[in-house]
Scaffold this motif. Structure first.
Motif, PDB file in Angstrom:
ATOM      1  N   LEU A   1       0.993   6.538   4.018  1.00 42.53           N
ATOM      2  CA  LEU A   1       0.326   7.978   4.353  1.00 42.53           C
ATOM      3  C   LEU A   1       0.204   8.836   4.379  1.00 42.53           C
ATOM      4  O   LEU A   1      -0.261   9.693   4.941  1.00 42.53           O
ATOM      5  CB  LEU A   1      -1.646   7.248   5.351  1.00 42.53           C
TER       6      LEU A   1
ATOM      7  N   ARG B   1       3.197   4.376  12.890  1.00 39.03           N
ATOM      8  CA  ARG B   1       1.321   3.525  12.859  1.00 39.03           C
ATOM      9  C   ARG B   1       0.695   4.338  13.647  1.00 39.03           C
ATOM     10  O   ARG B   1      -0.440   4.274  13.178  1.00 39.03           O
ATOM     11  CB  ARG B   1       2.069   2.269  13.219  1.00 39.03           C
TER      12      ARG B   1
ATOM     13  N   GLY C   1     -10.337  11.100  13.263  1.00 41.42           N
ATOM     14  CA  GLY C   1     -10.723  11.757  11.398  1.00 41.42           C
ATOM     15  C   GLY C   1     -10.437  13.362  12.434  1.00 41.42           C
ATOM     16  O   GLY C   1     -10.511  14.351  11.440  1.00 41.42           O
TER      17      GLY C   1
ATOM     18  N   THR D   1       1.916  13.718   0.053  1.00 44.35           N
ATOM     19  CA  THR D   1       0.494  11.584   1.164  1.00 44.35           C
ATOM     20  C   THR D   1      -0.225  12.608   1.774  1.00 44.35           C
ATOM     21  O   THR D   1      -0.353  13.630   1.843  1.00 44.35           O
ATOM     22  CB  THR D   1       1.617  11.546   2.321  1.00 44.35           C
ATOM     23  N   ARG D   2      -1.198  12.040   2.521  1.00 44.61           N
ATOM     24  CA  ARG D   2      -2.507  12.866   2.946  1.00 44.61           C
ATOM     25  C   ARG D   2      -1.928  13.549   4.277  1.00 44.61           C
ATOM     26  O   ARG D   2      -2.839  14.223   4.489  1.00 44.61           O
ATOM     27  CB  ARG D   2      -3.235  11.782   3.250  1.00 44.61           C
ATOM     28  N   TYR D   3      -0.890  12.765   5.045  1.00 41.61           N
ATOM     29  CA  TYR D   3      -0.655  13.662   6.576  1.00 41.61           C
ATOM     30  C   TYR D   3       1.022  13.523   6.100  1.00 41.61           C
ATOM     31  O   TYR D   3       1.889  13.198   5.647  1.00 41.61           O
ATOM     32  CB  TYR D   3      -0.611  12.248   7.455  1.00 41.61           C
TER      33      TYR D   3
ATOM     34  N   VAL E   1      -0.431   7.532  12.664  1.00 43.88           N
ATOM     35  CA  VAL E   1      -1.387   7.554  10.880  1.00 43.88           C
ATOM     36  C   VAL E   1      -2.554   6.800  11.737  1.00 43.88           C
ATOM     37  O   VAL E   1      -3.796   7.305  11.173  1.00 43.88           O
ATOM     38  CB  VAL E   1      -0.472   6.825   9.929  1.00 43.88           C
ATOM     39  N   GLU E   2      -2.459   5.884  12.405  1.00 47.06           N
ATOM     40  CA  GLU E   2      -4.061   5.031  12.336  1.00 47.06           C
ATOM     41  C   GLU E   2      -4.842   5.753  13.736  1.00 47.06           C
ATOM     42  O   GLU E   2      -6.308   5.875  13.298  1.00 47.06           O
ATOM     43  CB  GLU E   2      -4.020   4.030  13.752  1.00 47.06           C
TER      44      GLU E   2
ATOM     45  N   ALA F   1      -4.836   9.582  13.506  1.00 43.88           N
ATOM     46  CA  ALA F   1      -5.884  10.314  12.362  1.00 43.88           C
ATOM     47  C   ALA F   1      -6.588  10.190  11.099  1.00 43.88           C
ATOM     48  O   ALA F   1      -7.928  10.093  11.443  1.00 43.88           O
ATOM     49  CB  ALA F   1      -5.039  10.669  11.607  1.00 43.88           C
ATOM     50  N   GLU F   2      -6.230   8.592  11.323  1.00 39.84           N
ATOM     51  CA  GLU F   2      -7.132   7.415  10.677  1.00 39.84           C
ATOM     52  C   GLU F   2      -8.268   7.878  11.270  1.00 39.84           C
ATOM     53  O   GLU F   2      -9.631   7.720  10.510  1.00 39.84           O
ATOM     54  CB  GLU F   2      -6.898   6.639   9.757  1.00 39.84           C
ATOM     55  N   SER F   3      -8.470   6.895  12.366  1.00 46.30           N
ATOM     56  CA  SER F   3      -9.706   6.197  12.893  1.00 46.30           C
ATOM     57  C   SER F   3     -10.561   7.756  13.910  1.00 46.30           C
ATOM     58  O   SER F   3     -11.615   7.325  13.672  1.00 46.30           O
ATOM     59  CB  SER F   3      -9.686   5.571  14.088  1.00 46.30           C
TER      60      SER F   3
ATOM     61  N   SER G   1       0.791  -0.594  -0.126  1.00 45.36           N
ATOM     62  CA  SER G   1      -0.064   0.085   0.011  1.00 45.36           C
ATOM     63  C   SER G   1       0.867   1.212  -0.019  1.00 45.36           C
ATOM     64  O   SER G   1       2.425   1.409   0.452  1.00 45.36           O
ATOM     65  CB  SER G   1      -0.828   0.248   1.185  1.00 45.36           C
TER      66      SER G   1
END
Length: 123
Positions: free
Chosen positions: A5, A102, A112, A84-86, A105-106, A108-110, A2
């Motif tokens: 991010l 990790r 929002g 990248t997104r972040y 990023v997790e 931020a993703e979870s 992948s």
């Protein structure tokens, strides 16, 4: 595999003495393929050479300024190269531990959230 991010941008603070050790810490403890950008705000020649060597060795983008950069100016310069997104800003005197990126990023993703931060330990 992948796409990453987050891009890590290492920026100068008040001192340069830990710049190389900080970069090595980020390289060693970040997931393979993590995009890295190093902003060098007119560090002393020996440090500038060390950063250039390590950036070339690891395929890291190095942005060198011939004048001192305040941290926010360095962040703006580095952020312009993020695709990248972040973006994760790391000061050049910070040592990171294994798996440091990790959870950021997790979170931020979870959640929002537009900004997340780590737990800091000194010494």
């Amino acid at each position: 595999m992948s796409q990453p991010l987050a891009t890590v941008v290492i920026v100068p603070r008040e001192r340069f003495s830990l710049s190389i050790a900080s970069l090595e810490s980020v390289v060693a403890n970040s997931p393979p393929g993590t995009p890295l950008v190093v902003v060098d705000g007119n560090s002393p020649l020996s440090i500038a050479r060390g950063l250039a060597q390590r950036c070339e060795q690891h395929g890291i983008r190095l942005l060198r300024s011939n004048r001192y950069l305040a941290p926010n100016a360095a962040r703006n310069l580095g952020a312009a190269h993020v695709r990248t997104r972040y973006v994760v800003f790391v000061d050049n005197d910070v040592m990171v531990e294994k798996q440091w990126l990790r959870p950021l990023v997790e979170m931020a993703e979870s959640s929002g959230a537009w900004a997340v931060g780590p737990l800091y330990c000194q010494g």
